[in-house]
Design a protein around this motif. Structure first.
Motif, PDB file in Angstrom:
ATOM      1  N   TRP A 163       0.652  -0.977  -0.174  1.00  0.00           N
ATOM      2  CA  TRP A 163       0.053   0.044   0.078  1.00  0.00           C
ATOM      3  C   TRP A 163       0.841   1.232  -0.077  1.00  0.00           C
ATOM      4  O   TRP A 163       0.240   2.005  -0.892  1.00  0.00           O
ATOM      5  CB  TRP A 163      -0.580  -0.129   1.053  1.00  0.00           C
ATOM      6  N   LYS A 221      -6.042   0.258  -4.634  1.00  0.00           N
ATOM      7  CA  LYS A 221      -6.452  -1.102  -3.923  1.00  0.00           C
ATOM      8  C   LYS A 221      -6.426  -2.295  -4.660  1.00  0.00           C
ATOM      9  O   LYS A 221      -6.469  -3.440  -4.278  1.00  0.00           O
ATOM     10  CB  LYS A 221      -7.910  -0.796  -3.812  1.00  0.00           C
ATOM     11  N   LEU A 280      -3.870  -4.643  -3.380  1.00  0.00           N
ATOM     12  CA  LEU A 280      -3.843  -5.292  -1.604  1.00  0.00           C
ATOM     13  C   LEU A 280      -4.311  -6.802  -2.709  1.00  0.00           C
ATOM     14  O   LEU A 280      -4.137  -7.727  -1.778  1.00  0.00           O
ATOM     15  CB  LEU A 280      -5.169  -4.366  -1.800  1.00  0.00           C
ATOM     16  N   ALA A 301      -6.276   0.421   2.980  1.00  0.00           N
ATOM     17  CA  ALA A 301      -7.044   1.398   2.455  1.00  0.00           C
ATOM     18  C   ALA A 301      -8.321   1.996   3.315  1.00  0.00           C
ATOM     19  O   ALA A 301      -8.103   3.237   3.561  1.00  0.00           O
ATOM     20  CB  ALA A 301      -7.656   0.701   1.466  1.00  0.00           C
TER      21      ALA A 301
END
Length: 410
Positions: A44, A50, A53, A245
């Motif tokens: 991250w 995102k 991830l 996040a």
């Protein structure tokens, strides 16, 4: 406390081989939990993506799912203790690679995906061998206690691992990875001390045996229902991959808070596992299973709606408690219904379902969050989990009506 009055879990730990296995697995689990948190945090910080991830989960899943069936076959043919030791060694290589990457100040996130894939390779061998070995280490009447104690120690590691990761991230990512290296060395040392464990199989090795686990699970409908229910619940409802996040963009909190959130499900799971170690589920197993998964789904919706750190932590604790109930029921069914000769292959199928739910769930969550946002992804996942529970009540009446666990099969 005498052995006659000790809980089944404590009696299981009185067997030295099971104790070495359980403590070794504890150290390894602590390391994996730390790596999971730190690796997600590192990706991250390097990418602020995102989708990245989610891709970390996919990178671990692909080699895992490709090699898992051979891993189950190998667990039914060779010394399960040695397989676990070598697989832990591969995880150690990955941890050393992560430490080296960090100490050199590298910033190419793509290298982290390859290291994550190496972790998936290791897991494809230790997962089926580890699950299959527990019934070989304790008497049949202590199996429920061994599963409960093993699960309790696992969940304690899932609590302390993220918390330790959050604390050590203050000192630096390199400190976190350094601790994981030490833990994996300890895990290997403990597993080496366990007696050699081979499956009770004398038949010739045929390539069609790779499918033996699938055939067995398909024929045992309560087992199929239990492991597939867990698959879809975590595939849709899992939000763990999004927590970096979520902590940054929604709650605006630091790494300590991230560690608390990652540890929270383990707190709930540990409480339930400790309770099950003293008073295992003996009746209405199917009802407990469906109830636990339904609670998990409701909690995922609540997390998505939450804007408070402490509400989120509390709800994640409840989610972990619900999930632990389904984990216990599934574990008992798989172990008690499966003959030892194919336990590795059946455990491989079980691990495949678990891996699909965790890693593919992380990929699903990351991709969907990149498309519609973190909060909608969490809420949608929880709603889908409840829909799966509702549909399985009709699809698997044998699981819904399951009362007592069967006797062990040998």
């Amino acid at each position: 406390m005498s052995s006659t009055t000790a809980s089944p879990g404590r009696q299981a730990l009185s067997h030295p081989d099971f104790a070495r296995y359980a403590y070794g697995r504890f150290a390894a689990t602590l390391a994996w939990q730390m790596i999971d948190v730190v690796l997600g945090y590192q990706v991250w910080k390097l990418t602020h993506s995102k989708a990245a991830l989610g891709t970390i989960g996919l990178a671990q899943f692909l080699p895992f799912v490709v090699l898992l069936l051979p891993g189950g076959q190998i667990a039914d043919r060779f010394d399960r203790r040695l397989i676990i030791t070598l697989a832990y060694g591969l995880e150690l290589v990955a941890a050393i690679a992560l430490l080296t990457f960090t100490l050199l100040g590298r910033t190419e996130a793509v290298a982290l995906f390859f290291i994550a894939a190496l972790l998936g390779v290791g897991r494809s061998f230790w997962a089926p061998a580890g699950q299959a070995m527990v019934p070989n280490l304790v008497p049949k009447d202590l199996l429920s206690g061994a599963i409960s104690m093993n699960t309790l120690m696992f969940t304690i590691a899932t609590i302390t691992g993220p918390a330790v990761a959050g604390l050590t991230l203050i000192a630096g990512i390199d400190w976190s990875y350094g601790i994981t290296v030490a833990l994996l060395i300890v895990a290997m040392f403990m597993i080496v001390g366990v007696k050699p464990v081979r499956a009770k199989s004398t038949s010739e090795w045929r390539w069609t045996d790779f499918l033996g686990g699938f055939v067995f699970v398909w024929q045992k409908k309560p087992v199929l229902g239990a492991i597939s229910l867990d698959l879809f619940a975590v595939l849709f409802g899992g939000v763990v991959a999004l927590l970096p996040a979520y902590a940054d963009e929604i709650l605006h909190v630091d790494t300590i808070a991230l560690g608390l959130m990652r540890a929270a499900p383990g707190v709930g799971a540990a409480i339930v596992a400790a309770w099950l170690g003293v008073r295992p589920i003996r009746q209405h197993a199917g009802t407990w299973m469906f109830g636990g998964v339904a609670i998990f789904g409701c909690c995922m919706i609540t997390v998505g709606l939450s804007t408070s750190l402490w509400l989120t932590v509390a709800v994640l604790i409840v989610a972990g408690a619900g999930d632990m109930v389904s984990v216990f029921v599934r574990g008992m069914l798989v172990q008690l219904e499966t003959p030892d000769a194919i336990r590795g292959r059946v455990s491989a199928v079980n691990s495949m379902f678990i891996g699909a739910s965790n890693e593919l769930g992380a990929f699903r969550a990351g991709m969907q969050a990149a498309w519609i946002g973190v909060v909608p992804s969490m809420i949608w996942g929880g709603i889908c989990t409840l829909a799966v529970v509702a549909s399985y009540l009709g699809l698997f009446p044998q699981l819904r009506k399951l009362d007592r666990f069967p006797d062990a099969v040998h």
